[in-house]
Design an enzyme around this catalytic site. Structure first.
Site, PDB file in Angstrom:
ATOM      1  N   HIS A   1       2.534   3.788 -11.480  1.00  0.00           N
ATOM      2  CA  HIS A   1       2.073   2.393 -11.335  1.00  0.00           C
ATOM      3  C   HIS A   1       2.138   1.617 -12.657  1.00  0.00           C
ATOM      4  O   HIS A   1       1.552   0.546 -12.763  1.00  0.00           O
ATOM      5  CB  HIS A   1       0.653   2.347 -10.743  1.00  0.00           C
ATOM      6  CG  HIS A   1       0.611   2.727  -9.288  1.00  0.00           C
ATOM      7  ND1 HIS A   1      -0.551   3.040  -8.618  1.00  0.00           N
ATOM      8  CD2 HIS A   1       1.601   2.835  -8.371  1.00  0.00           C
ATOM      9  CE1 HIS A   1      -0.276   3.340  -7.350  1.00  0.00           C
ATOM     10  NE2 HIS A   1       1.031   3.227  -7.177  1.00  0.00           N
TER      11      HIS A   1
ATOM     12  N   CYS B   1      12.195 -15.217 -25.413  1.00  0.00           N
ATOM     13  CA  CYS B   1      12.660 -16.356 -24.609  1.00  0.00           C
ATOM     14  C   CYS B   1      11.563 -17.348 -24.253  1.00  0.00           C
ATOM     15  O   CYS B   1      11.831 -18.361 -23.620  1.00  0.00           O
ATOM     16  CB  CYS B   1      13.343 -15.838 -23.339  1.00  0.00           C
ATOM     17  SG  CYS B   1      12.189 -15.304 -22.082  1.00  0.00           S
TER      18      CYS B   1
ATOM     19  N   THR C   1      -8.433  10.411  -6.278  1.00  0.00           N
ATOM     20  CA  THR C   1      -7.755   9.279  -5.647  1.00  0.00           C
ATOM     21  C   THR C   1      -8.264   9.118  -4.225  1.00  0.00           C
ATOM     22  O   THR C   1      -8.503  10.112  -3.534  1.00  0.00           O
ATOM     23  CB  THR C   1      -6.216   9.425  -5.665  1.00  0.00           C
ATOM     24  OG1 THR C   1      -5.642   8.318  -4.936  1.00  0.00           O
ATOM     25  CG2 THR C   1      -5.730  10.729  -5.065  1.00  0.00           C
TER      26      THR C   1
HETATM   27  C1  BJW Z   1     -14.005  10.713  -8.437  1.00  0.00           C
HETATM   28  C2  BJW Z   1     -14.842  10.498  -9.509  1.00  0.00           C
HETATM   29  C3  BJW Z   1     -15.076  11.596 -10.317  1.00  0.00           C
HETATM   30  C4  BJW Z   1     -14.712   8.655  -8.518  1.00  0.00           C
HETATM   31  N1  BJW Z   1     -14.491  12.762 -10.027  1.00  0.00           N
HETATM   32  N2  BJW Z   1     -13.440  11.870  -8.158  1.00  0.00           N
HETATM   33  C5  BJW Z   1       2.786   2.285   4.126  1.00  0.00           C
HETATM   34  C6  BJW Z   1       1.694   2.119   4.964  1.00  0.00           C
HETATM   35  C7  BJW Z   1       0.768   1.118   4.708  1.00  0.00           C
HETATM   36  C8  BJW Z   1       0.909   0.244   3.636  1.00  0.00           C
HETATM   37  C9  BJW Z   1       1.986   0.409   2.803  1.00  0.00           C
HETATM   38  C10 BJW Z   1       2.899   1.415   3.063  1.00  0.00           C
HETATM   39  N3  BJW Z   1       3.840   1.371   2.083  1.00  0.00           N
HETATM   40  C11 BJW Z   1       3.517   0.381   1.235  1.00  0.00           C
HETATM   41  C12 BJW Z   1       2.403  -0.234   1.656  1.00  0.00           C
HETATM   42  C13 BJW Z   1       1.725  -1.393   1.002  1.00  0.00           C
HETATM   43  C14 BJW Z   1       0.880  -0.979  -0.198  1.00  0.00           C
HETATM   44  C15 BJW Z   1      -0.225  -0.050   0.265  1.00  0.00           C
HETATM   45  O1  BJW Z   1      -0.205   1.153   0.080  1.00  0.00           O
HETATM   46  N4  BJW Z   1      -1.276  -0.598   0.816  1.00  0.00           N
HETATM   47  C16 BJW Z   1      -2.424   0.201   1.307  1.00  0.00           C
HETATM   48  C17 BJW Z   1      -3.682  -0.186   0.515  1.00  0.00           C
HETATM   49  C18 BJW Z   1      -2.566  -0.001   2.769  1.00  0.00           C
HETATM   50  N5  BJW Z   1       1.705  -0.358  -1.218  1.00  0.00           N
HETATM   51  C19 BJW Z   1       2.417  -1.068  -2.071  1.00  0.00           C
HETATM   52  O2  BJW Z   1       2.458  -2.277  -1.997  1.00  0.00           O
HETATM   53  C20 BJW Z   1       3.217  -0.333  -3.128  1.00  0.00           C
HETATM   54  N6  BJW Z   1       4.546  -0.820  -3.130  1.00  0.00           N
HETATM   55  C21 BJW Z   1       5.477  -0.421  -2.245  1.00  0.00           C
HETATM   56  O3  BJW Z   1       5.273   0.463  -1.435  1.00  0.00           O
HETATM   57  O4  BJW Z   1       6.674  -1.088  -2.362  1.00  0.00           O
HETATM   58  C22 BJW Z   1       7.572  -1.042  -1.248  1.00  0.00           C
HETATM   59  C23 BJW Z   1       7.122  -2.128  -0.320  1.00  0.00           C
HETATM   60  C24 BJW Z   1       7.236  -3.438  -0.699  1.00  0.00           C
HETATM   61  C25 BJW Z   1       6.801  -4.457   0.174  1.00  0.00           C
HETATM   62  C26 BJW Z   1       6.206  -4.138   1.397  1.00  0.00           C
HETATM   63  C27 BJW Z   1       6.069  -2.785   1.739  1.00  0.00           C
HETATM   64  C28 BJW Z   1       6.532  -1.784   0.876  1.00  0.00           C
HETATM   65  C29 BJW Z   1       2.668  -0.636  -4.510  1.00  0.00           C
HETATM   66  C30 BJW Z   1       1.275  -0.149  -4.718  1.00  0.00           C
HETATM   67  C31 BJW Z   1       0.778  -0.579  -6.108  1.00  0.00           C
HETATM   68  C32 BJW Z   1      -0.682  -0.257  -6.319  1.00  0.00           C
HETATM   69  N7  BJW Z   1      -1.133  -0.922  -7.498  1.00  0.00           N
HETATM   70  C33 BJW Z   1      -2.466  -0.697  -8.002  1.00  0.00           C
HETATM   71  C34 BJW Z   1      -2.702  -1.595  -9.243  1.00  0.00           C
HETATM   72  C35 BJW Z   1      -1.946  -1.038 -10.445  1.00  0.00           C
HETATM   73  C36 BJW Z   1      -2.129  -1.891 -11.650  1.00  0.00           C
HETATM   74  C37 BJW Z   1      -3.513  -1.860 -12.205  1.00  0.00           C
HETATM   75  O5  BJW Z   1      -4.152  -0.804 -12.356  1.00  0.00           O
HETATM   76  O6  BJW Z   1      -4.006  -2.926 -12.538  1.00  0.00           O
HETATM   77  O7  BJW Z   1      -2.634   0.669  -8.334  1.00  0.00           O
HETATM   78  S1  BJW Z   1      -3.744  -0.984  -6.785  1.00  0.00           S
HETATM   79  C38 BJW Z   1      -4.773   0.344  -7.289  1.00  0.00           C
HETATM   80  O8  BJW Z   1      -4.831   1.357  -6.248  1.00  0.00           O
HETATM   81  C39 BJW Z   1      -4.042   0.985  -8.475  1.00  0.00           C
HETATM   82  C40 BJW Z   1      -4.282   2.437  -8.231  1.00  0.00           C
HETATM   83  O9  BJW Z   1      -3.339   3.215  -8.930  1.00  0.00           O
HETATM   84  C41 BJW Z   1      -4.188   2.547  -6.736  1.00  0.00           C
HETATM   85  C42 BJW Z   1      -4.821   3.763  -6.148  1.00  0.00           C
HETATM   86  O10 BJW Z   1      -6.185   3.773  -6.355  1.00  0.00           O
HETATM   87  P1  BJW Z   1      -6.919   5.129  -6.694  1.00  0.00           P
HETATM   88  O11 BJW Z   1      -6.418   5.661  -7.966  1.00  0.00           O
HETATM   89  O12 BJW Z   1      -6.846   6.033  -5.535  1.00  0.00           O
HETATM   90  O13 BJW Z   1      -8.399   4.613  -6.987  1.00  0.00           O
HETATM   91  P2  BJW Z   1      -9.613   4.314  -5.952  1.00  0.00           P
HETATM   92  O14 BJW Z   1     -10.580   3.450  -6.656  1.00  0.00           O
HETATM   93  O15 BJW Z   1      -9.113   3.843  -4.658  1.00  0.00           O
HETATM   94  O16 BJW Z   1     -10.257   5.742  -5.681  1.00  0.00           O
HETATM   95  C43 BJW Z   1     -10.938   6.467  -6.676  1.00  0.00           C
HETATM   96  C44 BJW Z   1     -11.314   7.805  -6.085  1.00  0.00           C
HETATM   97  O17 BJW Z   1     -11.880   8.608  -7.082  1.00  0.00           O
HETATM   98  C45 BJW Z   1     -12.337   7.708  -4.941  1.00  0.00           C
HETATM   99  O18 BJW Z   1     -11.885   8.506  -3.854  1.00  0.00           O
HETATM  100  C46 BJW Z   1     -13.614   8.302  -5.550  1.00  0.00           C
HETATM  101  O19 BJW Z   1     -14.385   9.028  -4.594  1.00  0.00           O
HETATM  102  C47 BJW Z   1     -13.040   9.225  -6.585  1.00  0.00           C
HETATM  103  N8  BJW Z   1     -13.888   9.440  -7.736  1.00  0.00           N
HETATM  104  N9  BJW Z   1     -15.247   9.136  -9.461  1.00  0.00           N
HETATM  105  C48 BJW Z   1     -13.683  12.826  -8.908  1.00  0.00           C
HETATM  106  N10 BJW Z   1     -15.911  11.484 -11.374  1.00  0.00           N
HETATM  107 ZN    ZN Z   2      11.606 -13.071 -22.255  1.00  0.00          ZN
END
Ligand code: BJW
Ligand code: ZN
Length: 222
Positions: A100, A131, A169
């Site tokens: 990401h 630019c 995650t």
């Molecule tokens: C602990 C703890 C401790 C706490 N010990 N545990 C197929 C089906 C449905 C939807 C889609 C699909 N394919 C694509 C999509 C759309 C979309 C998507 O997935 N949406 C869903 C939400 C439904 N995906 C995309 O858009 C992706 N692009 C893509 O597929 O391109 C092709 C395409 C284009 C156009 C249309 C369709 C497809 C891109 C996704 C980009 C995600 N970006 C972010 C921001 C990054 C920049 C930034 O950081 O500012 O990435 S969003 C955010 O979520 C970030 C994270 O990396 C990501 C995942 O979150 P994560 O890491 O899981 O965090 P949390 O907060 O959700 O969970 C934390 C966990 O930790 C929890 O479970 C806690 O319990 C646990 N925890 N403390 C152990 N101490």
């Molecule tokens: Zn530039």
């Protein structure tokens, strides 16, 4: 290995979903979109500057360190991370795929140039030195494609893995979440380490619930 925001939570980095995923009454996931940036780049930069300031002051924790130890022991080790905080690299992990992006990189929206900039505050409207175009964080927002080379390497690593730890995650964001299922389908043992069960817990071989900083070091104890 696949990591998410939960592995950095004990370092003091807020996760995305759940109570600490709020910033000034905005959901973090609502700001991580191209639509938010197009509508109000200054607001989105304010959010990223806040995170730069915060992440610049914290460091890796016992879970990040345990993965460094594991990499030293395992001949073929790939760490796929969804995190943009750079804490795995800071801890010393080597084969890291930041699928990401990285918070410390910026990209020009006009010429596409990418550069590293560790300034904790980029200002309200940072511009490209080459630019003059508006800069954006070099991270992957919703609806944007992941770097095809990085994603290809992540899928390949998942397919050939024997063991995959899925740490901190919520496993809802695609295509990252499907990597664990990909590994499982290809015959790997998969284990989830999370504070709480996720939608993927049922398909895991092991689901270990508790803090990553406590569980991951115990898994790599000799
Ligand atoms: C602990 C703890 C401790 C706490 N010990 N545990 C197929 C089906 C449905 C939807 C889609 C699909 N394919 C694509 C999509 C759309 C979309 C998507 O997935 N949406 C869903 C939400 C439904 N995906 C995309 O858009 C992706 N692009 C893509 O597929 O391109 C092709 C395409 C284009 C156009 C249309 C369709 C497809 C891109 C996704 C980009 C995600 N970006 C972010 C921001 C990054 C920049 C930034 O950081 O500012 O990435 S969003 C955010 O979520 C970030 C994270 O990396 C990501 C995942 O979150 P994560 O890491 O899981 O965090 P949390 O907060 O959700 O969970 C934390 C966990 O930790 C929890 O479970 C806690 O319990 C646990 N925890 N403390 C152990 N101490
Ligand atoms: Zn530039």
């Amino acid at each position: 290995m696949l990591t998410g925001a939960g592995i950095s939570a004990e370092s003091g980095v807020p996760t995305f979903r759940g109570a600490d995923g709020l910033w000034k009454n905005h959901r973090a996931t609502d700001l991580a979109t191209p639509q938010a940036f197009a509508a109000d780049p200054e607001l989105v930069w304010e959010f990223y500057n806040w995170r730069r300031g915060l992440i610049g002051k914290v460091t890796f924790n016992a879970a990040h360190q345990a993965l460094v130890t594991l990499e030293e022991r395992v001949p073929a080790f790939t760490l796929i991370t969804q995190n943009v905080d750079g804490l795995h690299l800071l801890a010393g992990s080597r084969n890291v795929l930041e699928i990401h992006g990285n918070l410390w990189k910026v990209r020009c929206t006009r010429c596409g140039r990418i550069r590293l900039d560790r300034n904790p505050d980029m200002g309200r409207r940072p511009v490209c030195e080459e630019c003059g175009g508006l800069l954006r964080p070099h991270v992957v927002w919703f609806g944007e494609s992941l770097d095809p080379d990085l994603l290809g390497r992540a899928v390949e690593a998942a397919r050939i893995s024997q063991v995959m730890l899925v740490i901190g995650t919520s496993a809802v964001v695609q295509p990252a979440a499907s990597l664990a299922l990909e590994a499982k389908a290809a015959g790997a043992r998969v284990a989830e380490i999370n504070l709480e069960p996720t939608g993927q817990s049922g398909t895991m071989d092991y689901a270990l619930h508790g803090k990553a900083g406590e569980i991951v070091p115990r898994l790599v104890e000799p």
